[in-house]
Design a protein around this motif. Structure first.
Motif, PDB file in Angstrom:
ATOM      1  N   LYS A   1       0.837  -1.201   0.000  1.00 12.80           N
ATOM      2  CA  LYS A   1       0.000   0.000   0.000  1.00 12.80           C
ATOM      3  C   LYS A   1       0.872   1.251   0.000  1.00 12.80           C
ATOM      4  O   LYS A   1       1.741   1.406   0.858  1.00 12.80           O
TER       5      LYS A   1
ATOM      6  N   LEU B   1       5.999  -2.140 -12.037  1.00  8.59           N
ATOM      7  CA  LEU B   1       4.664  -1.561 -12.158  1.00  8.59           C
ATOM      8  C   LEU B   1       4.817  -0.049 -12.154  1.00  8.59           C
ATOM      9  O   LEU B   1       5.418   0.514 -11.228  1.00  8.59           O
TER      10      LEU B   1
ATOM     11  N   ALA C   1       2.865   3.668 -12.298  1.00  9.67           N
ATOM     12  CA  ALA C   1       1.578   4.356 -12.135  1.00  9.67           C
ATOM     13  C   ALA C   1       1.812   5.860 -12.143  1.00  9.67           C
ATOM     14  O   ALA C   1       2.828   6.356 -11.648  1.00  9.67           O
TER      15      ALA C   1
ATOM     16  N   ILE D   1      -2.333   3.944  -3.966  1.00  7.34           N
ATOM     17  CA  ILE D   1      -2.431   2.728  -4.758  1.00  7.34           C
ATOM     18  C   ILE D   1      -2.162   1.542  -3.846  1.00  7.34           C
ATOM     19  O   ILE D   1      -1.257   1.582  -3.014  1.00  7.34           O
ATOM     20  N   THR D   2      -2.982   0.520  -3.990  1.00  7.00           N
ATOM     21  CA  THR D   2      -2.793  -0.729  -3.253  1.00  7.00           C
ATOM     22  C   THR D   2      -2.638  -1.858  -4.255  1.00  7.00           C
ATOM     23  O   THR D   2      -3.462  -2.006  -5.171  1.00  7.00           O
ATOM     24  N   THR D   3      -1.563  -2.626  -4.105  1.00  7.92           N
ATOM     25  CA  THR D   3      -1.248  -3.727  -5.015  1.00  7.92           C
ATOM     26  C   THR D   3      -1.259  -5.031  -4.231  1.00  7.92           C
ATOM     27  O   THR D   3      -0.683  -5.104  -3.142  1.00  7.92           O
TER      28      THR D   3
ATOM     29  N   LYS E   1      -3.515  -7.428  -8.566  1.00  6.44           N
ATOM     30  CA  LYS E   1      -4.685  -6.562  -8.464  1.00  6.44           C
ATOM     31  C   LYS E   1      -4.259  -5.189  -7.948  1.00  6.44           C
ATOM     32  O   LYS E   1      -3.489  -5.101  -6.990  1.00  6.44           O
ATOM     33  N   ASN E   2      -4.758  -4.149  -8.580  1.00  3.96           N
ATOM     34  CA  ASN E   2      -4.435  -2.779  -8.166  1.00  3.96           C
ATOM     35  C   ASN E   2      -5.714  -1.987  -7.939  1.00  3.96           C
ATOM     36  O   ASN E   2      -6.701  -2.163  -8.665  1.00  3.96           O
ATOM     37  N   SER E   3      -5.686  -1.112  -6.963  1.00  6.25           N
ATOM     38  CA  SER E   3      -6.783  -0.172  -6.755  1.00  6.25           C
ATOM     39  C   SER E   3      -6.182   1.144  -6.285  1.00  6.25           C
ATOM     40  O   SER E   3      -5.131   1.163  -5.645  1.00  6.25           O
TER      41      SER E   3
ATOM     42  N   ILE F   1      -1.703   3.120 -15.392  1.00  6.69           N
ATOM     43  CA  ILE F   1      -1.005   2.049 -14.685  1.00  6.69           C
ATOM     44  C   ILE F   1      -0.698   0.933 -15.687  1.00  6.69           C
ATOM     45  O   ILE F   1      -1.558   0.566 -16.487  1.00  6.69           O
TER      46      ILE F   1
END
Length: 355
Positions: free
Chosen positions: A42, A90, A92, A101-103, A72-74, A80
């Motif tokens: 995170k 990665l 972004a 961003i949380t991966t 998974k990203n949010s 991204i």
């Protein structure tokens, strides 16, 4: 924070030496040797600016680790994508305030073991370009001058690449000392360390000395940057956790490999020998240190995941800082400022051991 060298020496960690319990599994106890980890990374960047960019190291695909879920990203990013497949990254980009961003991903790791009875040197093997490049010097891995002199001194009278690699490994593990005052994992400038005569550092420094000495002896070698994600069966100093969960923020760790013609890449970890010795307050002559040193020449306990082998390279897309010394930590920019990636800028990493 403007672009600059982030490596500074701080005060010694007061009372920070752990006293871990030590255990050595017998060969029969390590029947499984693999784990699945659920990793959550995170990032919550507080530095204000118009444009924020983040480069995040991702696990490499290898025989000893593989993804068992999609990444998974949010978050509130505008762009991204994975920007480099040789050095999994990665990337972004954000235009909103308070970029977040949380991966999350799940990864299976398998302990690496070397059956030395099958390591038969083949001098006729022609190195591929992918291997041969790890004989070459870089900005931080210089192999001439004092590095070559020390390498020649260590392997004098030693025959065979495997035996030379072991001699260099033992010399590095026995003579270097872990220094807890160094921020992050260290610069890894092997020549500067040898020239200073101060043989101390952290995992990148110690692994890089091994790598430089091995390359100077004509043995391909490389650092591998990654992060500890679970509990070690040997020592808390080599990986900890509360039950199956672990806060792995700041748990980055650098290991090493060397290449033997006719066999391939062999893992080792001289840095963890020094960390174990310091944590346990032992000497090179103590039985526990002798066992760990022997184990970590040819074996990796995979409560750790590897990111990449990059040294002195350029991230994709190109950032301000280049070449980048290494890529074990996230790298971020806000407008024309590079954030201090050794200061754990607003990120929190967690791991959950699934099996």
């Amino acid at each position: 924070m403007k672009r600059r060298d982030f490596f500074k020496t701080g005060a010694l960690v007061a009372g920070g030496v752990m006293l871990p319990s030590v255990s050595f599994a017998s060969q029969n106890e390590d029947q499984k040797g693999h784990n699945i980890f659920d990793i959550t990374l995170k990032h919550d960047i507080k530095t204000a600016g118009k444009v924020t960019k983040l480069w995040l190291p991702l696990p490499l695909n290898s025989s000893y680790q593989s993804m068992v879920s999609a990444i998974k990203n949010s978050g509130n990013y505008d762009e991204i994508y994975q920007s480099d497949f040789e050095i999994p990254t990665l990337f972004a980009k954000f235009s909103k305030e308070n970029p977040t961003i949380t991966t999350n991903f799940k990864i299976l790791t398998t302990d690496r073991t070397t059956d030395f009875s099958k390591v038969n040197f083949d001098e006729k093997e022609k190195l591929s370009p992918e291997v041969a490049k790890f004989l070459e010097p870089t900005k931080s891995i210089q192999i001439n001058g004092i590095v070559k002199q020390k390498s020649d001194e260590i392997v004098k009278g030693v025959s065979g690449d495997l035996e030379k690699a072991r001699a260099i490994y033992n010399w590095t593990a026995n003579n270097m000392t872990r220094d807890e005052s160094i921020i992050g994992c260290g610069l890894g400038d092997a020549k500067a360390i040898l020239e200073s005569g101060k043989l101390y550092g952290k995992c990148t420094d110690i692994s890089s000395v091994f790598v430089a000495l091995a390359r100077a002896a004509g043995i391909p070698a490389r650092e591998i940057f990654g992060i500890r994600v679970g509990k070690s069966r040997f020592s808390k100093a080599m990986g900890s956790g509360d039950g199956k969960s672990a806060n792995i923020t700041g748990s980055q760790h650098c290991r090493a490999e060397f290449y033997i013609k006719g066999y391939g890449w062999i893992p080792c970890d001289p840095g963890d020998v020094t960390k174990f010795r310091l944590a346990e307050k032992l000497t090179n002559e103590d039985e526990a240190v002798i066992k760990i040193r022997e184990y970590l020449f040819g074996n990796w306990e995979m409560c750790w995941i590897g990111y990449n082998m990059g040294r002195d390279f350029v991230l994709k897309p190109e950032p301000f800082e280049q070449p980048l010394n290494n890529f074990g930590y996230p790298y971020a920019e806000v407008d024309d400022n590079v954030l201090n990636y050794y200061d754990r800028f607003a990120y929190e990493y967690k791991s959950l051991t699934i099996n």
